[in-house]
Design a protein around this motif. Sequence first.
Motif, PDB file in Angstrom:
ATOM      1  N   TYR A 182      38.781  -1.684   7.668  1.00 56.85           N
ATOM      2  CA  TYR A 182      39.476  -0.642   6.899  1.00 56.85           C
ATOM      3  C   TYR A 182      40.627  -0.015   7.675  1.00 56.85           C
ATOM      4  O   TYR A 182      41.607   0.440   7.088  1.00 56.85           O
ATOM      5  CB  TYR A 182      38.508   0.416   6.339  1.00 56.85           C
ATOM      6  CG  TYR A 182      37.892   1.354   7.336  1.00 56.85           C
ATOM      7  CD1 TYR A 182      38.607   2.407   7.877  1.00 56.85           C
ATOM      8  CD2 TYR A 182      36.563   1.211   7.713  1.00 56.85           C
ATOM      9  CE1 TYR A 182      38.038   3.268   8.785  1.00 56.85           C
ATOM     10  CE2 TYR A 182      35.978   2.067   8.616  1.00 56.85           C
ATOM     11  CZ  TYR A 182      36.723   3.095   9.158  1.00 56.85           C
ATOM     12  OH  TYR A 182      36.162   3.942  10.054  1.00 56.85           O
TER      13      TYR A 182
ATOM     14  N   GLY B 143      44.189   0.024   5.900  1.00 55.07           N
ATOM     15  CA  GLY B 143      44.924   1.279   5.766  1.00 55.07           C
ATOM     16  C   GLY B 143      46.324   1.139   6.332  1.00 55.07           C
ATOM     17  O   GLY B 143      47.305   1.565   5.727  1.00 55.07           O
ATOM     18  N   ALA B 144      46.413   0.490   7.505  1.00 55.07           N
ATOM     19  CA  ALA B 144      47.709   0.315   8.149  1.00 55.07           C
ATOM     20  C   ALA B 144      48.635  -0.522   7.272  1.00 55.07           C
ATOM     21  O   ALA B 144      49.809  -0.196   7.105  1.00 55.07           O
ATOM     22  CB  ALA B 144      47.528  -0.340   9.514  1.00 55.07           C
TER      23      ALA B 144
ATOM     24  N   ILE C 250      39.553   6.077  15.574  1.00 51.08           N
ATOM     25  CA  ILE C 250      40.181   6.199  14.257  1.00 51.08           C
ATOM     26  C   ILE C 250      41.336   7.195  14.283  1.00 51.08           C
ATOM     27  O   ILE C 250      41.994   7.404  13.270  1.00 51.08           O
ATOM     28  CB  ILE C 250      39.193   6.572  13.130  1.00 51.08           C
ATOM     29  CG1 ILE C 250      38.494   7.872  13.414  1.00 51.08           C
ATOM     30  CG2 ILE C 250      38.199   5.478  12.864  1.00 51.08           C
ATOM     31  CD1 ILE C 250      37.779   8.400  12.181  1.00 51.08           C
TER      32      ILE C 250
ATOM     33  N   LEU D 147      44.663   5.878  12.868  1.00 52.56           N
ATOM     34  CA  LEU D 147      44.777   5.850  11.411  1.00 52.56           C
ATOM     35  C   LEU D 147      45.191   7.221  10.895  1.00 52.56           C
ATOM     36  O   LEU D 147      46.023   7.336   9.992  1.00 52.56           O
ATOM     37  CB  LEU D 147      43.436   5.425  10.804  1.00 52.56           C
ATOM     38  CG  LEU D 147      43.437   5.089   9.325  1.00 52.56           C
ATOM     39  CD1 LEU D 147      44.323   3.895   9.039  1.00 52.56           C
ATOM     40  CD2 LEU D 147      42.031   4.815   8.822  1.00 52.56           C
ATOM     41  N   LYS D 148      44.612   8.286  11.474  1.00 51.29           N
ATOM     42  CA  LYS D 148      44.980   9.631  11.027  1.00 51.29           C
ATOM     43  C   LYS D 148      46.395   9.986  11.465  1.00 51.29           C
ATOM     44  O   LYS D 148      47.123  10.662  10.749  1.00 51.29           O
ATOM     45  CB  LYS D 148      43.973  10.638  11.581  1.00 51.29           C
ATOM     46  CG  LYS D 148      42.593  10.483  10.957  1.00 51.29           C
ATOM     47  CD  LYS D 148      41.705  11.676  11.216  1.00 51.29           C
ATOM     48  CE  LYS D 148      40.441  11.567  10.379  1.00 51.29           C
ATOM     49  NZ  LYS D 148      39.487  12.649  10.679  1.00 51.29           N
TER      50      LYS D 148
ATOM     51  N   MET E  34      48.761   7.982  11.648  1.00 52.96           N
ATOM     52  CA  MET E  34      49.695   7.258  10.796  1.00 52.96           C
ATOM     53  C   MET E  34      50.132   8.089   9.601  1.00 52.96           C
ATOM     54  O   MET E  34      51.222   7.879   9.064  1.00 52.96           O
ATOM     55  CB  MET E  34      49.010   6.010  10.270  1.00 52.96           C
ATOM     56  CG  MET E  34      49.563   4.738  10.822  1.00 52.96           C
ATOM     57  SD  MET E  34      48.478   3.384  10.460  1.00 52.96           S
ATOM     58  CE  MET E  34      47.830   3.776   8.862  1.00 52.96           C
TER      59      MET E  34
ATOM     60  N   LEU F  42      42.749   5.876   2.747  1.00 53.82           N
ATOM     61  CA  LEU F  42      43.038   5.039   3.918  1.00 53.82           C
ATOM     62  C   LEU F  42      41.794   4.360   4.480  1.00 53.82           C
ATOM     63  O   LEU F  42      41.868   3.260   4.996  1.00 53.82           O
ATOM     64  CB  LEU F  42      43.669   5.891   5.024  1.00 53.82           C
ATOM     65  CG  LEU F  42      45.166   6.101   4.945  1.00 53.82           C
ATOM     66  CD1 LEU F  42      45.592   7.212   5.880  1.00 53.82           C
ATOM     67  CD2 LEU F  42      45.887   4.834   5.331  1.00 53.82           C
TER      68      LEU F  42
ATOM     69  N   VAL G  17      39.399  -2.521   0.627  1.00 51.50           N
ATOM     70  CA  VAL G  17      39.876  -3.477   1.638  1.00 51.50           C
ATOM     71  C   VAL G  17      40.078  -4.864   1.043  1.00 51.50           C
ATOM     72  O   VAL G  17      40.977  -5.600   1.439  1.00 51.50           O
ATOM     73  CB  VAL G  17      38.898  -3.542   2.837  1.00 51.50           C
ATOM     74  CG1 VAL G  17      39.394  -4.517   3.887  1.00 51.50           C
ATOM     75  CG2 VAL G  17      38.703  -2.177   3.441  1.00 51.50           C
TER      76      VAL G  17
END
Lengths: 200, 448
Positions: free
Chosen positions: A52, A56-57, A133, A136-137, A139, B64, B70
Motif C-alpha cells: 500500500y 499510495g505513491a 510510513i 507516505l504521510k 508525500m 493512501l 491496491v
Amino acid sequence: MIRLIHGIDQISKTVGHAFAWCIMIVTLGTCYEVFVRYVLDNPTSWAFDMSYLMYGAVFYMAGAYTLSRGGHVRADMFYRLLRPSTQAKLELVLYFLFFFPGILALVYAGWDYGYESTRIGEVSVNSPAGIPIWPLKMMIPFGAALLVMQGVAEVLRCILCIRTGDWPTRLHDVEELEKQILERAARDAAREEAMQGASK
Amino acid sequence: MSDPVIALVMLGILVMVIMIGFPVAFTLMALGVGFGYYAYYQAGTAFFDNRVFYLLTQNTFTVLNNDALVSIPLFLLMGYMVERSNILDKLFFSLQVALKRVPGSLAVATLATCALFATATGIVGAVVTLMGLLAFPQMLKAGYDTRLASGVICAGGCLGILIPPSIMLIVYGAQAGLSVVKLYAAALGPGFLLAGMYIGYVVLLAMFKPHRAPPLPKEEGDFSFGKVVLMLLKSFFPLALLILSVLGAIMFGLATPTEAASVGALGSIVLAAGYRSLTWAGLKESVYLTARTSAMVCWLFVGSATFASIFSYLGGEAIIKETVLGMQLNTITFLLMSQLIIFLLGWPLEWTEIIIIFVPIFLPLLSHFNVDPLMFGVLVALNLQTAFLSPPMAMSAYYLKGVAPKHVLLTQIFSGCMPFLYVVIICMIVVYVFPGVALWLPDAIYGR
C-alpha cells in the motif's frame, strides 16, 4: 509564458513517471511474497506494508502529471461545445473557486501532519518489521504542492488561450491506445480525402 | 438556513460545477474544505485551527493506505500489458474459425473475443477501437447489417467493466464496505449471463433474419480440427488461463486480491513476452498509463472522502434518507427509482464518478428496503453497461465511429446499440427475479 508552462509540465511529468515505476515494485514484491509464502511457507514481514505504501505513491504523486495531461475525469458534455476562449474564461474562474482552496488546504494541513510523523519517525504497526510510513504521510504536502504548481500552469494556459483564442499545446507523452488508434484513423481519412481531391 | 439545507446546497453546487465540466476530484475537495470550514467553525479560534484541516489530511491518508484499492493499479497494469500483447487478432481469428458452424458466426466470434479481451483489460475504449479495426470491416464485407455489426462491437467492448476481475467492482466494494472477493463471485454469474444473452440474441437473429447476418461461404477458413485446436491453444487458452487463475485464486481464498492481481500483472508481462511483443517502450507506456489512470480514480476517492464526511456531518445524508422514506416506496419502486437515476446519470457522467459520488447516497437506504448490497452492486454494474450504449453520449459509439469506414453513420451505430440496451435491461430483470444468478456462488463459497 509557454516555456514556463511546459517547464512545469515537464516537472510534473518527470515526478509522475518516476513514481509510476513503484507499481513494478508492488508487482514484483508481491509476487515474491506469493512465492515465499505459498511455495516455501516462509512469508515476509514487509510485503503487505510495501504494497500500500507503493500504491499510495503511484497514484498520489501522479496527480499533477495526470492534471498536466488533462486526465482527471470531468463531464465535458456541454463544456466541449463551447469555444476555446469561453472554455478558458470559465475554467480560469473555476480554478480559483474549486481548485486552489482545497489543494492549498491540503498543502498546509498535510505539512503539519507529515512533519509530525517524520519527526517521530513513524513506523507501521502491522508487522514487527517496522516499515516506515512517515514517507507516505510526508508525500501528502509534497504531492499537493506539485498540484498547486501544475494548477498555476493550467491557469496560465487559460490566460494564454483567452489572449490567442486557442488552447496552447501540451507536451507529447504516452497516450491511451484508443486515442492513438483514433488519431491514426483520422489522419488516414484526411490523407485519403486529400488524395481524392487531387485526383479530381 | 439549517445545516441539512446547507448540505443540499453543497450537493447542488457540486452537480452544477460537474455539469459545467470542471475536473470532479478537485471540486469535491474544495467543496468539502469550504463547507467543512463552515461546519466546524467556532468563534474565537484561529483561522488555521479549524478541524476541517485535520479531517482533510486524515481522510487523504485513509485513501493512501487503503489496502482494498491496491489491486486497482495492478489490474490496470495487467490490462495495459494485455492490450499491447498482439493477442487480439490471433484470438479473433481462431475463435472465428472454431465457431464457423454457428449461425452468425462472425458476430458470435466478435462477442466472444470482446468478452474475453475486455475481461482481461477492463478498458472499454481500447477494445472497441481495436475490434472496430479488426472485426468490423470483416463483418461488413461478409454482408452483415451495419447496425448489427456496430451493436455487437459496442456491447461486447463494455463487458470488461462488468465481468470480474473488473476495477468497477473494486471501487464499488470500497465505497459500500463490501469484500471484493464476494462481489467478484456475485458478478460472475450475471456477467456470463449477459454475454450469453448477447450471443443468444445474435444467433437467433442470424437464424430468423439471415439477410442481416449471412453465413460465410463454405470454402472460406476451412481448417482441420487439429489445426483449430492448436490455434485455440495458442491464443484463447493462455488468456483464459491468466484470467481464470487470477479469479480462482481470489474467489477460493487462495490469495488476497492484491496478491492475485500482482501475479496477474506479472503474468500479462510473461504473456506479452510469449507473443514476442514485450518491448521496453510498451512496458514504459503501460506503467505510465497505469499511474495516470490510477491517479484519475484514486484522486476521486481523495476528494469524495472529505466531501462525503462533511455532507453527512451537516445532515445531508439524513435528510435524503428521510425524504426517500417519506415517499412510501417499497423494495421494487425503490430499486426502479435508484436504477433509473443511475441510468440517467450515465448519460453525462462516467462510471467512476457515478460509483464514487452518487451510488454512496443510496447505500444507507439499502437495509431499509431489504436490498442486499451485493445484489445492488451487481445491478449497478449491469446498469452502467447502458451508460456506454445509450445515445446521445455513448462513448463506445463515438470510439467506433472514429475508426469505422466513412459511410457508417453515428445514427446507424446508435440504432445498432439499442437492441443490446434492451438485452441489458432484460438481464437486470432476470437477475432481480432470480437472485440466485448473482447470489448462489458467493453463498456457496462463503456462506451467509
